[in-house]
Design a protein around this motif. Structure first.
Motif, PDB file in Angstrom:
ATOM      1  N   ASP A  48      13.113  46.807  48.733  1.00  0.00           N
ATOM      2  CA  ASP A  48      13.456  45.918  47.634  1.00  0.00           C
ATOM      3  C   ASP A  48      12.938  44.497  47.863  1.00  0.00           C
ATOM      4  N   LEU A  49      12.415  44.283  49.053  1.00  0.00           N
ATOM      5  CA  LEU A  49      11.923  42.962  49.441  1.00  0.00           C
ATOM      6  C   LEU A  49      10.711  42.572  48.592  1.00  0.00           C
ATOM      7  N   THR A  50      10.690  41.318  48.144  1.00  0.00           N
ATOM      8  CA  THR A  50       9.517  40.897  47.356  1.00  0.00           C
ATOM      9  C   THR A  50       8.297  40.756  48.256  1.00  0.00           C
ATOM     10  N   PHE A  51       7.163  40.776  47.585  1.00  0.00           N
ATOM     11  CA  PHE A  51       5.847  40.791  48.228  1.00  0.00           C
ATOM     12  C   PHE A  51       5.676  39.760  49.345  1.00  0.00           C
ATOM     13  N   ALA A  52       6.039  38.511  49.053  1.00  0.00           N
ATOM     14  CA  ALA A  52       5.716  37.420  49.977  1.00  0.00           C
ATOM     15  C   ALA A  52       6.799  37.167  51.013  1.00  0.00           C
ATOM     16  N   SER A  53       7.955  37.810  50.846  1.00  0.00           N
ATOM     17  CA  SER A  53       9.110  37.450  51.661  1.00  0.00           C
ATOM     18  C   SER A  53       9.202  38.254  52.952  1.00  0.00           C
ATOM     19  N   ALA A  54       9.723  37.583  53.996  1.00  0.00           N
ATOM     20  CA  ALA A  54       9.991  38.274  55.259  1.00  0.00           C
ATOM     21  C   ALA A  54      11.456  38.668  55.328  1.00  0.00           C
ATOM     22  N   LEU A  55      12.292  37.853  54.722  1.00  0.00           N
ATOM     23  CA  LEU A  55      13.734  38.133  54.706  1.00  0.00           C
ATOM     24  C   LEU A  55      14.336  37.474  53.472  1.00  0.00           C
ATOM     25  N   THR A  56      15.095  38.244  52.714  1.00  0.00           N
ATOM     26  CA  THR A  56      15.693  37.719  51.493  1.00  0.00           C
ATOM     27  C   THR A  56      17.170  38.067  51.420  1.00  0.00           C
ATOM     28  N   TYR A  57      17.961  37.062  51.067  1.00  0.00           N
ATOM     29  CA  TYR A  57      19.368  37.281  50.735  1.00  0.00           C
ATOM     30  C   TYR A  57      19.532  37.105  49.231  1.00  0.00           C
ATOM     31  N   ASP A  58      20.108  38.096  48.603  1.00  0.00           N
ATOM     32  CA  ASP A  58      20.415  37.978  47.185  1.00  0.00           C
ATOM     33  C   ASP A  58      21.894  37.661  47.017  1.00  0.00           C
ATOM     34  N   PHE A  59      22.184  36.801  46.058  1.00  0.00           N
ATOM     35  CA  PHE A  59      23.562  36.526  45.682  1.00  0.00           C
ATOM     36  C   PHE A  59      23.822  37.218  44.357  1.00  0.00           C
ATOM     37  N   LEU A 113      -8.660  42.153  50.264  1.00  0.00           N
ATOM     38  CA  LEU A 113      -7.837  43.140  50.954  1.00  0.00           C
ATOM     39  C   LEU A 113      -6.565  42.496  51.504  1.00  0.00           C
ATOM     40  N   LEU A 114      -6.723  41.325  52.081  1.00  0.00           N
ATOM     41  CA  LEU A 114      -5.555  40.626  52.630  1.00  0.00           C
ATOM     42  C   LEU A 114      -4.552  40.267  51.528  1.00  0.00           C
ATOM     43  N   TYR A 115      -5.077  39.961  50.350  1.00  0.00           N
ATOM     44  CA  TYR A 115      -4.195  39.645  49.220  1.00  0.00           C
ATOM     45  C   TYR A 115      -3.297  40.820  48.840  1.00  0.00           C
ATOM     46  N   THR A 116      -3.741  42.027  49.152  1.00  0.00           N
ATOM     47  CA  THR A 116      -2.948  43.195  48.763  1.00  0.00           C
ATOM     48  C   THR A 116      -1.857  43.524  49.782  1.00  0.00           C
ATOM     49  N   LEU A 117      -1.916  42.910  50.954  1.00  0.00           N
ATOM     50  CA  LEU A 117      -0.919  43.219  51.981  1.00  0.00           C
ATOM     51  C   LEU A 117       0.288  42.300  51.848  1.00  0.00           C
ATOM     52  N   PRO A 118       1.481  42.869  51.733  1.00  0.00           N
ATOM     53  CA  PRO A 118       2.680  42.030  51.642  1.00  0.00           C
ATOM     54  C   PRO A 118       3.065  41.470  53.004  1.00  0.00           C
ATOM     55  N   ASN A 119       4.082  40.634  53.006  1.00  0.00           N
ATOM     56  CA  ASN A 119       4.528  40.040  54.267  1.00  0.00           C
ATOM     57  C   ASN A 119       5.189  41.103  55.160  1.00  0.00           C
ATOM     58  N   VAL A 120       5.146  40.834  56.451  1.00  0.00           N
ATOM     59  CA  VAL A 120       5.787  41.723  57.421  1.00  0.00           C
ATOM     60  C   VAL A 120       7.293  41.443  57.401  1.00  0.00           C
ATOM     61  N   PRO A 121       8.123  42.477  57.190  1.00  0.00           N
ATOM     62  CA  PRO A 121       9.568  42.246  57.126  1.00  0.00           C
ATOM     63  C   PRO A 121      10.132  41.758  58.456  1.00  0.00           C
TER      64      PRO A 121
END
Length: 423
Positions: free
Chosen positions: A328-339, A103-111
């Motif tokens: 649009d944030l990926t599963f494991a990420s809390a914060l992402t900057y795209d270039f 179950l924990l594996y299905t939860l993404p990171n908290v933004p």
RNA sequence: GGAGAAAUGGCAGAGUGGUCGAAUGCGGCAGUCUUGAAAACUGUUGAGGGUCACACCUCCGGGGGUUCGAAUCCCUCUUUCUCCGCCA
């Protein structure tokens, strides 16, 4: 993977912040807490049974030693029931733990708090833009036409020997690839990152560590015979260097860089936007990975963004930086900057780097910890970013640097290419 | 690919069925001594779960089994080493 302890202490906060990902997780959170409760209660029961059984075993040992075999056999009879009981309890414990983990594996990171609301890439927030978009004349070509014109990338040849999405780079095209790799690695090592060469296949545990597995989307190629996965990014092998490690605080931060090919199945993503180099099954990328003290990880993230900015400035490519929205944030990420670099001929932005802070999400999965000054063990923060992904940088160079005479090589790359124009 | 040997705490290295979570050495930490340091001496020093704290439980490469009891016996997987074969 989120920490159960954290969920227990910040239940409402987790549920609230997940709505940024457009997820309603209160049911799952309740289930997590319930399973955790069950797990701990069962563990306690099991411990008690085992304690009793350990006690009896010691008794039996001592009785045998002092020659009281008959009494020992009496005590033995008492252990039978305990054995049965412990077996049942440990099965129950296993079931609860397995269900909890799955179950924990299905939860993404908290933004992160700064992550904007939004459903898709259209809601990403442009936070920075720099570089001149060259004015090209009407005869300007998209990179796949240029590739053909100058015979530097051969998509058909790749399709012949392997399949679509596996280009062959030729002549100056191949040399330019090599130049970019060397240039990126030099920039990264100059900035303090240690260079690594790593395996291009990883085992299951490594895939789970970074959150690439369980692989519901079928993103990774799986070599069934040997049960190994082709890496979708150097992030997977490099971050897993630190799996199951207990670092000392002085070991932090760890700065790594590695060039690898990346393999992605990209199942289901076909269409107009995947022409040429825009989306490939195999591409080259130079990655930077950091393991950081939690207090320093956001500063480190900003540092990585600055680092990538510098490279793009040197290459003189028009680019912008986006802060990814929750959707649009990926599963494991809390914060992402795209270039994104501007593709002049295609008149669209192409993603060339993604820089993320995973906080403890990966560290918790892979048990990456450090001992702080007080001797307490804490999960470290992991971060990574592309510096940079080759194909779209190449596309950007080809399109933005095209002239009637040929494709001019950006100044900083000339020492690496040994030529200054592709004609 | 074939034959054999091995895997124990940060490291080295004992331990072949019963108070072994594990001798000993090195290293680390704290202290004594010293103006300071070294040396010497004394103490301390694995991880996870659990508890307010104890208690207690689990872990000797991974998984499974035998037994009242497993680091120790059996099966299996992985890794390392030696020899043979093959090979960039």
């Amino acid at each position: 993977m989120l920490q159960v302890q954290y969920i227990r202490d910040h239940k409402e906060e987790v549920i609230g912040k997940m709505t940024k990902r457009n997820l309603e997780v209160s049911e799952q959170i309740e289930k997590v807490l319930q399973l955790d409760e069950e797990r701990r209660a069962t563990q306690t029961q099991l411990d008690n049974v085992l304690a009793e059984s350990n006690k009896l075993s010691k008794e039996i040992g001592m009785l045998f030693k002092s020659g009281k075999a008959q009494e020992a056999n009496e005590v033995k009879k008492k252990t039978a029931g305990l054995k049965e009981e412990s077996k049942e309890l440990s099965e129950k414990l296993n079931a609860a733990s397995t269900e909890l983990t799955e179950l924990l594996y299905t939860l993404p990171n908290v933004p992160h708090d700064s992550v904007p609301e939004g459903d898709s890439d259209e809601d990403n927030e442009v936070i920075f833009e720099e570089g001149e978009v060259p004015v090209l004349d009407k005869k300007a070509l998209p990179h796949w036409e240029l590739a053909k014109k100058y015979d530097i990338i051969d998509f058909d040849l790749g399709a012949k020997i392997t399949g679509a999405g596996f280009p062959v780079y030729k002549g100056k095209g191949a040399r330019l690839q090599r130049a970019l790799i060397a240039y990126f690695l030099d920039k990264n090592t100059d900035a303090g990152y240690r260079e690594y060469q790593v395996p291009h296949l990883v085992n299951e545990a490594s895939g789970i560590g970074t959150g690439s597995l369980p692989d519901k989307e079928g993103q990774m190629y799986h070599v069934g015979l040997d049960d190994l996965y082709l890496i979708p990014t150097a992030e997977v092998p490099v971050t897993n260097f630190f799996r199951d490690e207990l670092l000392s605080e002085g070991d932090l931060p760890q700065l790594c860089t590695a060039y690898t090919p990346c393999f992605r199945r990209e199942a289901g993503s076909y269409g107009a936007h995947v022409r040429g180099l825009n989306r490939l099954h195999q591409f080259d990328k130079v990655e930077i990975v950091r393991v950081e003290h939690p207090e320093n990880s956001y500063k480190a993230l900003e540092g990585m963004v600055e680092h990538v900015k510098n490279i793009l400035r040197e290459l003189k490519l028009p680019y912008r930086i986006l802060r990814l929205c929750g959707g649009d944030l990926t599963f494991a990420s809390a914060l992402t900057y795209d270039f994104e670099v501007y593709s002049t001929a295609q008149e669209r932005w192409l993603e060339i780097s993604s820089v993320s802070n995973f906080e403890t999400f990966q560290a918790n999965r892979m048990k990456l910890r450090f001992k702080d000054k007080e001797g307490k063990k804490q999960l470290a923060h992991t971060l990574n970013g592309s510096a940079l992904a080759l194909p779209r940088v190449l596309a950007g160079i080809l399109e933005n640097y095209q002239t009637p005479e040929g494709i001019v090589i950006p100044e900083v790359l000339r020492p690496y290419t040994g030529f200054d124009i592709i004609d």
